[in-house]
Scaffold this motif. Structure first.
Motif, short mmCIF file in Angstrom:
data_model
loop_
_atom_site.label_atom_id
_atom_site.label_comp_id
_atom_site.label_asym_id
_atom_site.label_seq_id
_atom_site.Cartn_x
_atom_site.Cartn_y
_atom_site.Cartn_z
N LEU A 358 0.75 -1.11 -0.01
CA LEU A 358 -0.10 0.03 -0.14
C LEU A 358 0.70 1.18 0.03
O LEU A 358 0.45 2.46 -0.47
N MET A 361 1.71 1.73 -3.54
CA MET A 361 0.35 1.92 -4.25
C MET A 361 0.07 3.67 -3.98
O MET A 361 -0.34 4.18 -5.15
N THR A 454 4.18 -4.43 -10.50
CA THR A 454 4.39 -3.12 -9.90
C THR A 454 5.75 -2.81 -10.31
O THR A 454 6.03 -1.35 -10.54
N TYR A 458 5.60 0.73 -12.40
CA TYR A 458 6.01 2.05 -11.50
C TYR A 458 7.21 2.84 -12.59
O TYR A 458 7.21 3.98 -12.56
N ILE A 547 -3.96 -1.52 -10.85
CA ILE A 547 -3.68 -1.14 -9.58
C ILE A 547 -4.07 -2.54 -8.53
O ILE A 547 -3.32 -2.94 -7.79
N PRO A 551 -0.42 -3.95 -6.73
CA PRO A 551 -0.18 -3.74 -5.22
C PRO A 551 -1.32 -4.24 -4.47
O PRO A 551 -1.04 -4.53 -3.39
N VAL A 552 -2.49 -4.15 -5.00
CA VAL A 552 -3.61 -4.55 -4.00
C VAL A 552 -3.68 -6.06 -4.04
O VAL A 552 -3.72 -6.73 -2.97
#
Length: 559
Positions: A358, A361, A454, A458, A547, A551-552
């Motif tokens: 998180l 995120m 990610t 990113y 997302i 990350p989730v």
């Protein structure tokens, strides 16, 4: 104690917003003021040297062409410097010429104010290129972005006066804003033991009797403009976690404020241009509310720690300290991470790859929205774009032609704004998908799971938002990553700038509409709620699926 540290920094920022915003308004209002006596003679010499005989206001097309032409000249000069740096003086460490694809990526990165680094500063560049290329680009790219923001503000607040003169705005940004502030911050950092020297690499003997090479150089001067210009490119590969770049909690706070204060002051400057300070405070309040949301997510997540490690019975009261410097702790690490991704700076004082899901995120979310303060004008221009969109949606709901600052919002403006909104997710999501269907992209990932997704996401989000921070864990110095991120940075910068200046030019040419009882107000608390809602809605519609996949999903598996 943590909340007190964060609170003090935010309070200091709030105290700086009004004086800095007022100063920038006087600089760019082009009306006689006290700053002319201090800087006017220097600027006149520069105008003579570049042959700028008159400083007439430009239309949006001429302003864009002047901006692009200036950037193009700087790109050519910089490419030659990087490709020949090994043969040039100012190279006491004997570093080699930069490889072609890496040079392409580096030049686009610094010219677009992204400063994504696929090299390590101490070994990839020489003293000469650290100053003549990196520091020079940090001043010029920041000044270019600030000039664009000022031109956009003029376009939507003034009628028939053009957007200003790019070369005048560019020169003023450097001479009256960045050089004086950079000088002050450099002196402060040197006083706080950040090195500023031309001595060659030092050879020292450790306690174990082993010789070690310690790279030094003109670090403090680069650090100042690196943060003031929301550039982010570090002198060292470890960036602001390196003890030479950022030796103490006090220097950490100075760097946070340096990269935040000008971006946070721009909304107040906008209010002065609009002759309605409430308009500026509405934009600032919307940005600050979004910032506090993301900061809360990041801080609480990092403070809670990593549940996988906690389950082993080694839970730490400090929180998740993996990848963070002990001298900064959770508070100053998460504040730094939130500010650097909010202000699209890209400087880091901890390893973002080791953030909790998180926490990562939150950093991603700010770059995806790209309106939470932003870099030199990026966040303000994008937030004003969403403000126009919010007015348009409200106008459709009540069956009235939408107006913003006394200008009617019509099809042309909305098409250009829609283009900007669509381009940003397109240049993030498409390359991310390509990186997983090509071996050149997928083989560079160090993690095959949700965290690996990610890593790639990113990298492209940071590039598209012209942020430049790295998630790391990614083998990015390859032809695939150098070229693909270089193109994303290029389109992320120039396509949005061209479209938004076209909007400003269109609105500037329109006759103002008188305010009536039916005019939708954009300077009250209701509009703050509408603006934040529009930003979050558009962001969720475009980025929520990816997302969830990154990350989730990682967060859910850890729990």
């Amino acid at each position: 104690m943590d909340l007190l540290q964060i609170g003090i920094v935010i309070v200091v920022l709030l105290l700086l917003v009004k004086p800095l915003g007022t100063y920038m308004f006087h600089v760019f209002s082009n009306e006689p003021n006290r700053t002319d006596k201090v800087f006017g003679s220097t600027e006149n010499v520069i105008y003579k040297l570049i042959g700028l005989r008159n400083r007439n206001s430009m239309n949006w097309k001429k302003y864009v062409l002047s901006f692009i032409a200036t950037n193009a000249v700087l790109i050519v000069i910089s490419y030659v410097l990087l490709r020949l740096q090994g043969l040039l003086p100012g190279n006491p460490s004997g570093n080699e010429n930069m490889e072609a694809s890496l040079a392409f990526n580096t030049i686009i990165s610094f010219m677009t104010n992204t400063n994504l680094q696929h090299y390590s500063g101490e070994s990839g560049l020489t003293y000469l290129t650290q100053m003549a290329f990196v520091t020079m680009m940090m001043f010029t790219s920041a000044a270019s972005g600030l000039a664009i923001a000022v031109a956009f503000i003029r376009g939507i607040t003034r009628r028939g006066e053009g957007l200003g003169n790019f070369f005048q705005d560019f020169t003023k940004a450097i001479i009256r804003i960045f050089i004086p502030l950079a000088f002050i911050v450099t002196i402060v950092l040197v006083g706080l033991k950040v090195p500023q020297t031309f001595d060659p690499t030092a050879t020292v003997t450790t306690f174990e009797g082993v010789e070690q090479q310690i790279t030094m150089g003109p670090i403090a001067s680069l650090e100042s403009i690196k943060h003031l210009g929301t550039n982010g490119g570090g002198f060292f590969g470890a960036n602001s976690s390196h003890p030479f770049e950022n030796p103490s909690p006090l220097t950490n706070v100075i760097e946070i404020l340096s990269m935040w204060m000008l971006a946070a002051s721009l909304p107040y400057m906008f209010g002065l241009f609009a002759k309605n300070k409430k308009q500026g405070w509405v934009i600032f309040s919307s940005m600050m509310i979004l910032f506090l949301i993301f900061l809360s997510i990041s801080y609480t997540s990092e403070k809670a720690g990593n549940p996988a490690i906690n389950s082993l019975g080694i839970e730490s009261s400090q929180g998740s300290m993996e990848g963070k410097e002990v001298r900064f702790g959770i508070a100053q690490s998460t504040l730094f991470s939130t500010v650097t991704t909010a202000a699209t700076t890209g400087s880091v004082n901890n390893m973002h790859d080791t953030l909790t899901p998180l926490g990562g995120m939150a950093a991603l979310g700010e770059m995806m929205l790209n309106v939470v303060f932003g870099g030199k004008g990026v966040g303000l221009v994008n937030m004003l774009m969403y403000a126009i969109l919010g007015v348009f949606i409200c106008g459709l709901m009540v069956g009235r032609t939408p107006e913003f600052l006394g200008r009617k919002i019509e099809a042309r403006e909305m098409k250009l704004i829609a283009l900007v909104i669509l381009v940003h997710p397109f240049i993030i999501l498409v390359p991310t998908a390509l990186s997983f269907i090509t071996s050149s992209g997928y083989d560079s990932l160090s993690n095959p799971g949700f965290h690996g997704l990610t890593q790639s996401l990113y990298e492209y989000t940071s590039s598209a938002a012209n942020n430049g921070s790295g998630f790391e864990g990614l083998g990015d110095n390859t032809i695939f990553w150098n070229v693909s991120t270089g193109l994303v940075m290029f389109f992320g910068r120039y396509m949005s700038i061209i479209a938004m200046l076209a909007v400003a030019g269109s609105l500037s040419a329109k006759n103002p509409v008188g305010e009536t009882i039916g005019t939708f107000r954009t300077d009250n608390k209701l509009f703050i709620g509408i603006l934040i809602s529009v930003v979050l809605l558009i962001g969720a519609l475009t980025f929520l699926p990816v997302i969830v996949l990154g990350p989730v999903a990682e967060f859910l598996t850890l729990h």
